[in-house]
Design a protein around this motif. Structure first.
Motif, PDB file in Angstrom:
ATOM      1  N   PRO A  12       0.803  -1.224   0.000  1.00 23.08           N
ATOM      2  CA  PRO A  12       0.000   0.000   0.000  1.00 23.08           C
ATOM      3  C   PRO A  12       0.836   1.275   0.000  1.00 23.08           C
ATOM      4  O   PRO A  12       0.420   2.291  -0.553  1.00 23.08           O
ATOM      5  CB  PRO A  12      -0.832  -0.106   1.282  1.00 23.08           C
ATOM      6  CG  PRO A  12      -0.758  -1.528   1.700  1.00 23.08           C
ATOM      7  CD  PRO A  12       0.488  -2.105   1.114  1.00 23.08           C
ATOM      8  N   TYR A  13       2.010   1.224   0.612  1.00 23.78           N
ATOM      9  CA  TYR A  13       2.899   2.399   0.617  1.00 23.78           C
ATOM     10  C   TYR A  13       3.273   2.776  -0.816  1.00 23.78           C
ATOM     11  O   TYR A  13       3.309   3.954  -1.164  1.00 23.78           O
ATOM     12  CB  TYR A  13       4.149   2.083   1.444  1.00 23.78           C
ATOM     13  CG  TYR A  13       5.122   3.224   1.559  1.00 23.78           C
ATOM     14  CD1 TYR A  13       4.912   4.250   2.473  1.00 23.78           C
ATOM     15  CD2 TYR A  13       6.268   3.269   0.767  1.00 23.78           C
ATOM     16  CE1 TYR A  13       5.815   5.292   2.597  1.00 23.78           C
ATOM     17  CE2 TYR A  13       7.167   4.308   0.887  1.00 23.78           C
ATOM     18  CZ  TYR A  13       6.937   5.321   1.796  1.00 23.78           C
ATOM     19  OH  TYR A  13       7.833   6.352   1.909  1.00 23.78           O
ATOM     20  N   ASP A  15       1.493   2.212  -3.475  1.00 24.32           N
ATOM     21  CA  ASP A  15       0.296   2.793  -4.090  1.00 24.32           C
ATOM     22  C   ASP A  15       0.142   4.256  -3.684  1.00 24.32           C
ATOM     23  O   ASP A  15      -0.199   5.104  -4.510  1.00 24.32           O
ATOM     24  CB  ASP A  15      -0.955   2.009  -3.696  1.00 24.32           C
ATOM     25  CG  ASP A  15      -0.908   0.562  -4.167  1.00 24.32           C
ATOM     26  OD1 ASP A  15      -0.168   0.252  -5.124  1.00 24.32           O
ATOM     27  OD2 ASP A  15      -1.610  -0.268  -3.559  1.00 24.32           O
ATOM     28  N   LEU A  16       0.398   4.545  -2.419  1.00 26.48           N
ATOM     29  CA  LEU A  16       0.260   5.906  -1.911  1.00 26.48           C
ATOM     30  C   LEU A  16       1.158   6.885  -2.656  1.00 26.48           C
ATOM     31  O   LEU A  16       0.743   7.987  -3.004  1.00 26.48           O
ATOM     32  CB  LEU A  16       0.582   5.941  -0.407  1.00 26.48           C
ATOM     33  CG  LEU A  16       0.516   7.299   0.277  1.00 26.48           C
ATOM     34  CD1 LEU A  16      -0.913   7.827   0.278  1.00 26.48           C
ATOM     35  CD2 LEU A  16       1.051   7.195   1.697  1.00 26.48           C
ATOM     36  N   PHE A  17       2.403   6.472  -2.927  1.00 22.69           N
ATOM     37  CA  PHE A  17       3.365   7.367  -3.579  1.00 22.69           C
ATOM     38  C   PHE A  17       3.527   7.105  -5.071  1.00 22.69           C
ATOM     39  O   PHE A  17       4.264   7.805  -5.745  1.00 22.69           O
ATOM     40  CB  PHE A  17       4.730   7.279  -2.884  1.00 22.69           C
ATOM     41  CG  PHE A  17       4.732   7.969  -1.556  1.00 22.69           C
ATOM     42  CD1 PHE A  17       4.853   9.343  -1.468  1.00 22.69           C
ATOM     43  CD2 PHE A  17       4.580   7.244  -0.389  1.00 22.69           C
ATOM     44  CE1 PHE A  17       4.837   9.986  -0.247  1.00 22.69           C
ATOM     45  CE2 PHE A  17       4.561   7.876   0.847  1.00 22.69           C
ATOM     46  CZ  PHE A  17       4.683   9.252   0.913  1.00 22.69           C
TER      47      PHE A  17
END
Length: 148
Positions: A12-13, A15-17
């Protein structure tokens, strides 16, 4: 069609960036991201934390390639140092990381980050530890890691 092996674990990290895995093989990883206005700091350039996150993730991937499709390896960062050489402006950035040394449970990395025009903007050095079961290149079944 991409020749990059898929990462069977969720990230998910990333995806966030917007981190994208471009190349991944034993001892090497290349990640890319699109630095945008949301990544700017008060000085009008991309925040170093964005660049450091890219360094950290590329470095980790360089030591976590797995030879068995569907299996995975996990690790954690013990130490990370970075040198910021030139400002990062909005646009594509690419981090290339290599494993430069290995021990029984640790691996050591060197990473370079480039702007789209080829300018070197940052370098990094990392010390990472394989999590239990990830020391071998064969890794372990993802179901064993996630409890599924």
């Amino acid at each position: 069609m991409s020749d990059v092996p898929p990462d069977p674990l969720p990230a998910p990290y990333h995806d966030l960036f917007g981190f994208r895995l471009l190349d991944w093989r034993d001892g090497f990883a290349r990640l890319a991201a699109e630095a945008g206005p949301q990544h700017m700091n008060r000085a009008g350039v991309v925040h170093g934390g964005f660049v450091l996150g890219l360094i950290d993730q590329a470095a980790a991937y360089s030591g976590l390639w797995c030879s068995v499709p569907g299996n995975a390896r996990r690790g954690l960062t013990l130490a990370l140092a970075a040198q910021f050489i030139a400002p990062v402006t909005p646009g594509p950035v690419v981090a290339e990381a290599r494993v430069v040394g290995r021990g029984g449970t640790t691996f050591f990395t060197r990473t370079e980050v480039f702007r789209a025009d080829g300018t070197l903007v940052a370098t990094g050095q990392g010390t990472h530890r394989w999590r239990s079961g990830s020391e071998r290149v064969e890794g372990m079944p993802v179901a064993q890691m996630t409890g599924a």
